[in-house]
Design a protein around this motif. Structure first.
Motif, PDB file in Angstrom:
ATOM      1  N   GLU A 158       0.828  -1.209   0.000  1.00 55.50           N
ATOM      2  CA  GLU A 158       0.000   0.000   0.000  1.00 55.50           C
ATOM      3  C   GLU A 158       0.864   1.262   0.000  1.00 55.50           C
ATOM      4  OE1 GLU A 158      -3.252  -0.170  -0.495  1.00 55.50           O
ATOM      5  OE2 GLU A 158      -3.029  -2.342  -0.520  1.00 55.50           O
ATOM      6  N   LEU A 159       1.953   1.246   0.741  1.00 53.13           N
ATOM      7  CA  LEU A 159       2.849   2.405   0.741  1.00 53.13           C
ATOM      8  C   LEU A 159       3.449   2.638  -0.642  1.00 53.13           C
ATOM      9  CD1 LEU A 159       4.864   2.340   4.095  1.00 53.13           C
ATOM     10  CD2 LEU A 159       3.437   4.198   3.222  1.00 53.13           C
ATOM     11  N   ASP A 160       3.751   1.554  -1.325  1.00 53.46           N
ATOM     12  CA  ASP A 160       4.321   1.697  -2.664  1.00 53.46           C
ATOM     13  C   ASP A 160       3.316   2.313  -3.630  1.00 53.46           C
ATOM     14  OD1 ASP A 160       6.612   1.165  -4.477  1.00 53.46           O
ATOM     15  OD2 ASP A 160       5.151  -0.105  -5.502  1.00 53.46           O
ATOM     16  N   LYS A 161       2.036   2.065  -3.400  1.00 54.66           N
ATOM     17  CA  LYS A 161       1.009   2.698  -4.236  1.00 54.66           C
ATOM     18  C   LYS A 161       1.028   4.217  -4.041  1.00 54.66           C
ATOM     19  CE  LYS A 161      -2.259  -1.195  -4.049  1.00 54.66           C
ATOM     20  NZ  LYS A 161      -3.597  -1.619  -3.555  1.00 54.66           N
ATOM     21  N   ILE A 162       1.202   4.650  -2.802  1.00 52.99           N
ATOM     22  CA  ILE A 162       1.184   6.085  -2.504  1.00 52.99           C
ATOM     23  C   ILE A 162       2.412   6.788  -3.070  1.00 52.99           C
ATOM     24  CG2 ILE A 162       1.207   7.820  -0.662  1.00 52.99           C
ATOM     25  CD1 ILE A 162      -0.295   5.852   1.090  1.00 52.99           C
ATOM     26  N   PHE A 163       3.560   6.132  -2.969  1.00 49.00           N
ATOM     27  CA  PHE A 163       4.808   6.770  -3.401  1.00 49.00           C
ATOM     28  C   PHE A 163       5.319   6.226  -4.730  1.00 49.00           C
ATOM     29  CE2 PHE A 163       4.690   7.533   1.139  1.00 49.00           C
ATOM     30  CZ  PHE A 163       5.061   8.865   1.210  1.00 49.00           C
ATOM     31  N   GLY A 164       4.466   5.465  -5.426  1.00 47.70           N
ATOM     32  CA  GLY A 164       4.884   4.856  -6.679  1.00 47.70           C
ATOM     33  C   GLY A 164       5.049   5.854  -7.808  1.00 47.70           C
ATOM     34  N   ILE A 165       5.560   5.348  -8.914  1.00 49.26           N
ATOM     35  CA  ILE A 165       5.794   6.175 -10.099  1.00 49.26           C
ATOM     36  C   ILE A 165       4.473   6.412 -10.816  1.00 49.26           C
ATOM     37  CG2 ILE A 165       6.990   6.276 -12.320  1.00 49.26           C
ATOM     38  CD1 ILE A 165       9.112   4.444 -11.062  1.00 49.26           C
TER      39      ILE A 165
ATOM     40  N   ARG B 263       9.572  13.651  -0.278  1.00 50.10           N
ATOM     41  CA  ARG B 263      10.061  12.667  -1.250  1.00 50.10           C
ATOM     42  C   ARG B 263      11.588  12.605  -1.253  1.00 50.10           C
ATOM     43  NH1 ARG B 263       8.603  13.002  -7.616  1.00 50.10           N
ATOM     44  NH2 ARG B 263       9.543  15.036  -7.285  1.00 50.10           N
ATOM     45  N   LYS B 264      12.235  13.760  -1.155  1.00 45.92           N
ATOM     46  CA  LYS B 264      13.696  13.799  -1.173  1.00 45.92           C
ATOM     47  C   LYS B 264      14.289  13.152   0.076  1.00 45.92           C
ATOM     48  CE  LYS B 264      17.609  16.988  -1.640  1.00 45.92           C
ATOM     49  NZ  LYS B 264      18.020  18.417  -1.799  1.00 45.92           N
ATOM     50  N   SER B 265      13.734  13.481   1.231  1.00 47.70           N
ATOM     51  CA  SER B 265      14.289  12.972   2.488  1.00 47.70           C
ATOM     52  C   SER B 265      14.058  11.472   2.656  1.00 47.70           C
ATOM     53  CB  SER B 265      13.685  13.729   3.675  1.00 47.70           C
ATOM     54  OG  SER B 265      12.291  13.474   3.783  1.00 47.70           O
ATOM     55  N   LYS B 266      12.983  10.965   2.052  1.00 48.37           N
ATOM     56  CA  LYS B 266      12.641   9.549   2.212  1.00 48.37           C
ATOM     57  C   LYS B 266      12.942   8.717   0.965  1.00 48.37           C
ATOM     58  CE  LYS B 266      10.973  10.260   6.333  1.00 48.37           C
ATOM     59  NZ  LYS B 266      11.705   9.779   7.524  1.00 48.37           N
ATOM     60  N   GLN B 267      13.660   9.297   0.010  1.00 45.85           N
ATOM     61  CA  GLN B 267      13.893   8.599  -1.254  1.00 45.85           C
ATOM     62  C   GLN B 267      14.563   7.230  -1.089  1.00 45.85           C
ATOM     63  OE1 GLN B 267      12.553   9.404  -3.984  1.00 45.85           O
ATOM     64  NE2 GLN B 267      13.508   7.906  -5.331  1.00 45.85           N
ATOM     65  N   PRO B 268      15.624   7.104  -0.279  1.00 42.61           N
ATOM     66  CA  PRO B 268      16.232   5.773  -0.113  1.00 42.61           C
ATOM     67  C   PRO B 268      15.237   4.740   0.419  1.00 42.61           C
ATOM     68  CG  PRO B 268      17.694   7.476   0.718  1.00 42.61           C
ATOM     69  CD  PRO B 268      16.382   8.143   0.451  1.00 42.61           C
ATOM     70  N   LEU B 269      14.400   5.154   1.361  1.00 46.02           N
ATOM     71  CA  LEU B 269      13.391   4.246   1.915  1.00 46.02           C
ATOM     72  C   LEU B 269      12.334   3.915   0.870  1.00 46.02           C
ATOM     73  CD1 LEU B 269      12.062   2.720   4.253  1.00 46.02           C
ATOM     74  CD2 LEU B 269      11.010   4.886   4.971  1.00 46.02           C
ATOM     75  N   ILE B 270      11.903   4.909   0.108  1.00 47.40           N
ATOM     76  CA  ILE B 270      10.894   4.698  -0.930  1.00 47.40           C
ATOM     77  C   ILE B 270      11.400   3.707  -1.980  1.00 47.40           C
ATOM     78  CG2 ILE B 270       9.662   5.822  -2.839  1.00 47.40           C
ATOM     79  CD1 ILE B 270       9.544   8.352  -1.028  1.00 47.40           C
ATOM     80  N   VAL B 271      12.675   3.809  -2.323  1.00 48.35           N
ATOM     81  CA  VAL B 271      13.276   2.879  -3.295  1.00 48.35           C
ATOM     82  C   VAL B 271      13.276   1.464  -2.733  1.00 48.35           C
ATOM     83  CG1 VAL B 271      15.424   2.224  -4.450  1.00 48.35           C
ATOM     84  CG2 VAL B 271      14.688   4.616  -4.454  1.00 48.35           C
ATOM     85  N   GLN B 272      13.615   1.322  -1.457  1.00 46.54           N
ATOM     86  CA  GLN B 272      13.615  -0.006  -0.834  1.00 46.54           C
ATOM     87  C   GLN B 272      12.204  -0.601  -0.791  1.00 46.54           C
ATOM     88  OE1 GLN B 272      16.443  -1.234   2.308  1.00 46.54           O
ATOM     89  NE2 GLN B 272      16.500   0.943   2.823  1.00 46.54           N
TER      90      GLN B 272
ATOM     91  N   ASN C 226       9.773   0.062  -2.858  1.00 47.49           N
ATOM     92  CA  ASN C 226       9.421  -0.307  -4.228  1.00 47.49           C
ATOM     93  C   ASN C 226      10.086  -1.617  -4.640  1.00 47.49           C
ATOM     94  OD1 ASN C 226      10.364   0.107  -7.408  1.00 47.49           O
ATOM     95  ND2 ASN C 226       8.220   0.577  -7.003  1.00 47.49           N
ATOM     96  N   ASN C 227      11.354  -1.770  -4.296  1.00 44.43           N
ATOM     97  CA  ASN C 227      12.072  -3.004  -4.639  1.00 44.43           C
ATOM     98  C   ASN C 227      11.475  -4.212  -3.927  1.00 44.43           C
ATOM     99  OD1 ASN C 227      13.910  -1.838  -6.404  1.00 44.43           O
ATOM    100  ND2 ASN C 227      15.418  -1.422  -4.810  1.00 44.43           N
ATOM    101  N   LEU C 228      11.118  -4.018  -2.666  1.00 41.29           N
ATOM    102  CA  LEU C 228      10.548  -5.115  -1.887  1.00 41.29           C
ATOM    103  C   LEU C 228       9.208  -5.549  -2.469  1.00 41.29           C
ATOM    104  CD1 LEU C 228      11.066  -6.891   0.567  1.00 41.29           C
ATOM    105  CD2 LEU C 228       9.976  -5.156   1.994  1.00 41.29           C
ATOM    106  N   ARG C 229       8.377  -4.576  -2.823  1.00 40.57           N
ATOM    107  CA  ARG C 229       7.072  -4.914  -3.402  1.00 40.57           C
ATOM    108  C   ARG C 229       7.217  -5.525  -4.793  1.00 40.57           C
ATOM    109  NH1 ARG C 229       3.903  -4.020  -7.254  1.00 40.57           N
ATOM    110  NH2 ARG C 229       5.381  -2.555  -8.149  1.00 40.57           N
TER     111      ARG C 229
END
Length: 208
Positions: free
Chosen positions: A60-67, A108-117, A119-122
């Motif tokens: 669900e988090l990946d949906k919010i911060f997805g591309i 988005r900038k401050s959490k980018q490394p976490l957002i990438v992780q 996305n990769n996990l999902r």
């Protein structure tokens, strides 16, 4: 009132709720305050529930911060793309737009490394089982506190959008806080002897 934006925001808010509730319960089923509770959360059934909730939180988090660019995409990227394109119609004060957009950009900038992780996990493990999942898992390090902070900042941004664009509060009360005592109840029952459990079921008083 912009119905398209409201639909985007309401759907994103619903996705956030699922992510947040899943996180709260996943953490709950992975936390013990006694040896009896540790025994409970190690049960295969509880581990399965905990993992399923954690997995749902990540999805669900990946949906919010997805591309953006996907049909029916309710991510922040699409929401703020829509806001940017329609800013002159949505805002009477451009300073409000600047403030909102800056807050989103900083998040988005401050959490980018976490957002990438996330996305990769999902994408590589939860949505599809790619080869080399052991290597992927060794490269991903996501803590509860990181997810909790991301969820808090997500909620803050959602609330701000509602206030600035719709002049209304976003009132969200997690169901998790309604006296969750599942693990504690099971742990207490484990302490009972067989006779005590039978008497409890039958409503009998214990022997003197």
């Amino acid at each position: 009132m912009d119905n398209t934006l409201r639909e985007l925001l309401e759907t994103a808010s619903a996705i956030f709720i699922k992510a947040n509730e899943s996180y709260l319960f996943a953490k709950y089923f992975d936390t013990a305050n006694s040896d009896a509770e540790k025994s409970v959360i190690k049960r295969p059934s509880i581990r399965f529930i905990q993992h399923s909730l954690w997995k749902n939180c990540i999805i669900e988090l990946d949906k919010i911060f997805g591309i953006s660019g996907v049909k029916n995409d309710y991510s922040f990227i699409n929401i703020f793309t829509y806001i940017r394109i329609n800013q002159s119609a949505l805002f009477t004060e451009m300073s409000d737009y600047t403030m909102l957009y800056q807050k989103w950009t900083e998040l988005r900038k401050s959490k980018q490394p976490l957002i990438v992780q996330i996305n990769n996990l999902r994408k590589k493990l939860y949505a599809h089982t790619d080869k080399g999942k052991e290597k992927l898992l060794s490269e991903i390090d996501i803590s509860y506190i990181e997810i909790e902070e991301l969820l808090k900042e997500t909620l803050s941004l959602i609330k701000e959008i509602y206030v600035v664009l719709f002049d209304t509060d976003y009132d969200y009360k997690p169901i998790f806080y309604r006296n969750v005592e599942i693990v504690q109840t099971i742990a207490e029952k484990q302490k009972l002897t067989r006779e005590e459990r039978v008497n409890q079921i039958l409503g009998k008083n214990p022997r003197p």
